[in-house]
Design a protein around this motif. Structure first.
Motif, PDB file in Angstrom:
ATOM      1  N   MET A   1      -7.213  19.255 -13.073  1.00  0.00           N
ATOM      2  CA  MET A   1      -6.934  20.785 -12.542  1.00  0.00           C
ATOM      3  C   MET A   1      -7.914  21.529 -12.563  1.00  0.00           C
ATOM      4  SD  MET A   1      -3.318  23.041 -13.836  1.00  0.00           S
ATOM      5  CE  MET A   1      -3.921  23.421 -15.359  1.00  0.00           C
ATOM      6  N   LEU A   2      -8.298  21.645 -13.749  1.00  0.00           N
ATOM      7  CA  LEU A   2      -9.524  22.793 -13.989  1.00  0.00           C
ATOM      8  C   LEU A   2     -10.901  22.544 -12.914  1.00  0.00           C
ATOM      9  CD1 LEU A   2      -9.353  23.223 -17.651  1.00  0.00           C
ATOM     10  CD2 LEU A   2      -8.014  24.311 -16.194  1.00  0.00           C
ATOM     11  N   ARG A   3     -11.080  21.516 -12.814  1.00  0.00           N
ATOM     12  CA  ARG A   3     -12.114  21.242 -12.056  1.00  0.00           C
ATOM     13  C   ARG A   3     -11.875  21.713 -10.599  1.00  0.00           C
ATOM     14  NH1 ARG A   3     -16.479  16.273 -11.620  1.00  0.00           N
ATOM     15  NH2 ARG A   3     -18.127  17.271 -10.278  1.00  0.00           N
TER      16      ARG A   3
ATOM     17  N   GLY B   1     -15.500  29.199  -8.174  1.00  0.00           N
ATOM     18  CA  GLY B   1     -16.876  29.341  -8.463  1.00  0.00           C
ATOM     19  C   GLY B   1     -17.049  29.977  -9.584  1.00  0.00           C
ATOM     20  N   THR B   2     -16.101  30.294 -10.410  1.00  0.00           N
ATOM     21  CA  THR B   2     -15.953  31.136 -11.527  1.00  0.00           C
ATOM     22  C   THR B   2     -15.014  30.921 -12.532  1.00  0.00           C
ATOM     23  OG1 THR B   2     -16.473  33.460 -12.341  1.00  0.00           O
ATOM     24  CG2 THR B   2     -14.934  33.190 -10.774  1.00  0.00           C
TER      25      THR B   2
ATOM     26  N   ALA C   1     -14.764  20.721 -17.586  1.00  0.00           N
ATOM     27  CA  ALA C   1     -13.991  20.543 -16.486  1.00  0.00           C
ATOM     28  C   ALA C   1     -14.176  21.826 -15.465  1.00  0.00           C
ATOM     29  CB  ALA C   1     -12.502  20.428 -16.638  1.00  0.00           C
ATOM     30  N   CYS C   2     -13.989  22.756 -16.124  1.00  0.00           N
ATOM     31  CA  CYS C   2     -13.897  24.288 -15.297  1.00  0.00           C
ATOM     32  C   CYS C   2     -15.521  24.412 -14.789  1.00  0.00           C
ATOM     33  CB  CYS C   2     -13.482  25.366 -15.909  1.00  0.00           C
ATOM     34  SG  CYS C   2     -14.337  25.819 -17.375  1.00  0.00           S
ATOM     35  N   LYS C   3     -16.229  24.047 -15.757  1.00  0.00           N
ATOM     36  CA  LYS C   3     -17.761  24.246 -15.567  1.00  0.00           C
ATOM     37  C   LYS C   3     -18.413  23.343 -14.494  1.00  0.00           C
ATOM     38  CE  LYS C   3     -17.985  27.949 -18.296  1.00  0.00           C
ATOM     39  NZ  LYS C   3     -17.306  29.076 -17.881  1.00  0.00           N
ATOM     40  N   SER C   4     -17.795  22.119 -14.621  1.00  0.00           N
ATOM     41  CA  SER C   4     -18.308  21.042 -13.563  1.00  0.00           C
ATOM     42  C   SER C   4     -17.794  21.638 -12.008  1.00  0.00           C
ATOM     43  CB  SER C   4     -18.188  19.627 -13.979  1.00  0.00           C
ATOM     44  OG  SER C   4     -16.543  19.484 -14.094  1.00  0.00           O
ATOM     45  N   GLY C   5     -16.566  22.046 -12.295  1.00  0.00           N
ATOM     46  CA  GLY C   5     -16.344  22.671 -10.926  1.00  0.00           C
ATOM     47  C   GLY C   5     -16.940  23.821 -10.368  1.00  0.00           C
TER      48      GLY C   5
ATOM     49  N   ILE D   1     -24.337  23.709  -6.790  1.00  0.00           N
ATOM     50  CA  ILE D   1     -25.026  22.320  -6.380  1.00  0.00           C
ATOM     51  C   ILE D   1     -25.018  22.608  -4.689  1.00  0.00           C
ATOM     52  CG2 ILE D   1     -25.157  20.069  -6.032  1.00  0.00           C
ATOM     53  CD1 ILE D   1     -24.013  19.875  -8.947  1.00  0.00           C
ATOM     54  N   GLY D   2     -23.928  23.126  -4.115  1.00  0.00           N
ATOM     55  CA  GLY D   2     -23.696  23.088  -2.827  1.00  0.00           C
ATOM     56  C   GLY D   2     -24.644  24.301  -2.312  1.00  0.00           C
TER      57      GLY D   2
END
Ligand code: SF4
Ligand code: FE
Length: 483
Positions: free
Chosen positions: A87-89, A96-97, A297-301, A307-308
């Motif tokens: 969910m966090l990802r 984006g934040t 999780a949130c930060k990899s999201g 990256i995009g």
């Protein structure tokens, strides 16, 4: 469950005492400094209603059997912990934040289990109180600010030894109907757009710190609760325009406040720990473990977004096919997935506490957060490397409409023949936003500073067992029967 719109509207009714840049802010919802953070938190409500995310972002309450938002859920199974990470990802990719609601979630989870332990061992009634509080939080789908970090004053001294006794939140009066508390909590993510604050002790307490061993809840608009909203790098861009913000809808990081408790009355029904110093260490450790679980999780999201942006900018600039750029993009993705792997690993390696609550592996959770503090800056460095210096030196968005220079700015910021220079500038601003000072500092110190995670690693590792493993290897006889 509240919708995103209902959440935003519910904030209008609260009118907490908030100060920003010397002014009392009457309405955070329509204020440009606050609104992006509110939008970001509203995503935690929105995805619970989206068909593609509903299964992950909602759960069944073990208290009422009702469908609830997962940000108010107490994980009961390994699958719950894994879904929390997933969910966090998702929310990290959309915003984006930071979307801010996880500190409160982790405070709810850890306090649920600790109050259970206290009632069983001390015959208190904290857990029953807490269950009532949790049911209301779940049914009204409230956003909770989890408040841990005290100002702490002189770090070499305990709370009761400080030159100013208010440098840690403390009880100043015990009454038949409740307690009066005084002190402050720092760096409170999303606090001004929460419905309630759940205050936890920020560190383990000893007997001399009894008045500082408290956990309680208070509405954000209780008398004496005062918020001083913090500044961020480039925050004035929020009221100067759109493009230069980089992430105009969701902002940058969480929108942090200093919360002051100026003799706040808390009724006993909202007090969940008061003087039981021996439980504070475990409470802090549990909270820290759950919150460290989140960071991979949130930060990899968030990094998926970065990256995009780096890929798009490289494409616009004609460098996407260069082997060193492909290599850097691959490294960025590898680091983001490494962060995510840690968040999943500590969730899969779970245990069940006495209270029935599923608990992450503390060693893996700390390791995962430490990797995040290390890798996130590494990924941002690669993003800046790929993008080039324009991210730091671009003219302001107002120049695009300047009759004298606007067409020149577009002409010279255009890269490939078919690229839109304004689109490139937008991407550059997003990269600037995500790789700037506020994001870097948050990622380092959120969920505890790196040193705190190193301490867990050093403390938890079985050093003797490792020595024995090596010892056994060097003394093993190659011709002996299998031992
Ligand atoms: Fe949630 Fe991540 Fe923000 Fe912490 S930093 S509140 S885990 S989004
Ligand atoms: Fe955080």
């Amino acid at each position: 469950m509240k919708t995103a719109d209902e959440y935003v509207e519910s904030l209008r009714q609260l009118n907490p005492e908030v100060y920003f840049m010397g002014e009392r802010i009457k309405n955070v919802v329509d204020h440009p400094a606050f609104r992006p953070h509110i939008n970001s938190a509203s995503v935690t409500y929105k995805i619970a209603h989206m068909a593609e995310h509903r299964d992950i972002a909602t759960a069944t309450s073990h208290l009422t059997g009702e469908r609830i938002n997962r940000w108010t859920h107490i994980p009961q199974t390994q699958e719950d912990l894994v879904n929390k990470v997933k969910m966090l990802r998702i929310a990290g990719q959309i915003t984006g934040t930071c979307f801010q609601r996880c500190v409160g979630m982790d405070a709810l989870i850890s306090l649920y289990s600790i109050t259970h332990d206290m009632d069983r061992e001390l015959n208190t009634s904290y857990h029953e109180r807490f269950r009532q509080f949790l049911i209301r939080t779940q049914q009204e789908d409230l956003m909770t600010d989890g408040a841990m970090t005290d100002p702490k004053g002189d770090r070499s001294k305990r709370p009761s030894e400080q030159h100013d006794p208010d440098l840690f939140v403390r009880v100043v009066e015990r009454r038949p109907d409740g307690i009066v508390v005084r002190g402050a909590k720092m760096h409170q993510t999303g606090a001004t757009n929460s419905h309630q604050i759940l205050v936890l002790p920020g560190q383990s307490m000893t007997e001399s710190d009894r008045d500082y061993a408290i956990a309680f809840a208070t509405p954000v608009n209780a008398p004496g609760v005062i918020f001083v909203f913090g500044r961020q790098v480039n925050d004035s861009r929020k009221w100067e325009g759109r493009l230069d913000q980089g992430n105009p809808r969701y902002g940058s990081v969480g929108g942090e406040s200093l919360i002051i408790f100026d003799n706040v009355f808390v009724p006993w029904e909202q007090v969940f720990l008061c003087g039981e110093t021996e439980y504070t260490g475990t409470l802090v450790d549990r909270f820290a473990s759950y919150h460290r679980q989140n960071y991979g999780a949130c930060k990899s999201g968030n990094l998926d977004v970065l990256i995009g942006a780096a890929t798009s900018v490289a494409d616009m600039q004609g460098t996407l096919k260069a082997s060193h750029v492909k290599d850097k993009l691959g490294e960025m993705a590898h680091l983001a997935e490494t962060m995510y792997s840690g968040a999943l690993a500590c969730s899969f390696h779970s245990s069940t506490l006495e209270s029935g609550v599923a608990f992450v592996d503390p060693l893996l959770a700390s390791t995962s957060k430490l990797n995040t503090a290390r890798y996130y800056p590494e990924v941002t460095k690669l993003a800046q490397d790929i993008a080039g210096g324009f991210v730091a030196t671009m003219p302001g968005e107002q120049e695009l409409d300047n009759p004298r220079v606007g067409h020149f700015v577009k002409k010279y910021y255009q890269t490939k023949a078919n690229t839109d220079p304004v689109e490139r500038m937008r991407m550059g601003r997003l990269m600037e936003n995500m790789t700037g000072a506020t994001s870097m500092i948050e990622c380092m110190h959120g969920a505890g500073s790196p040193q705190a995670q190193k301490v867990v690693v050093q403390r938890t590792i079985n050093w003797q067992q490792k020595r024995e493993l090596a010892h056994k290897i060097i003394h093993a006889d190659p011709f002996a029967d299998d031992e």
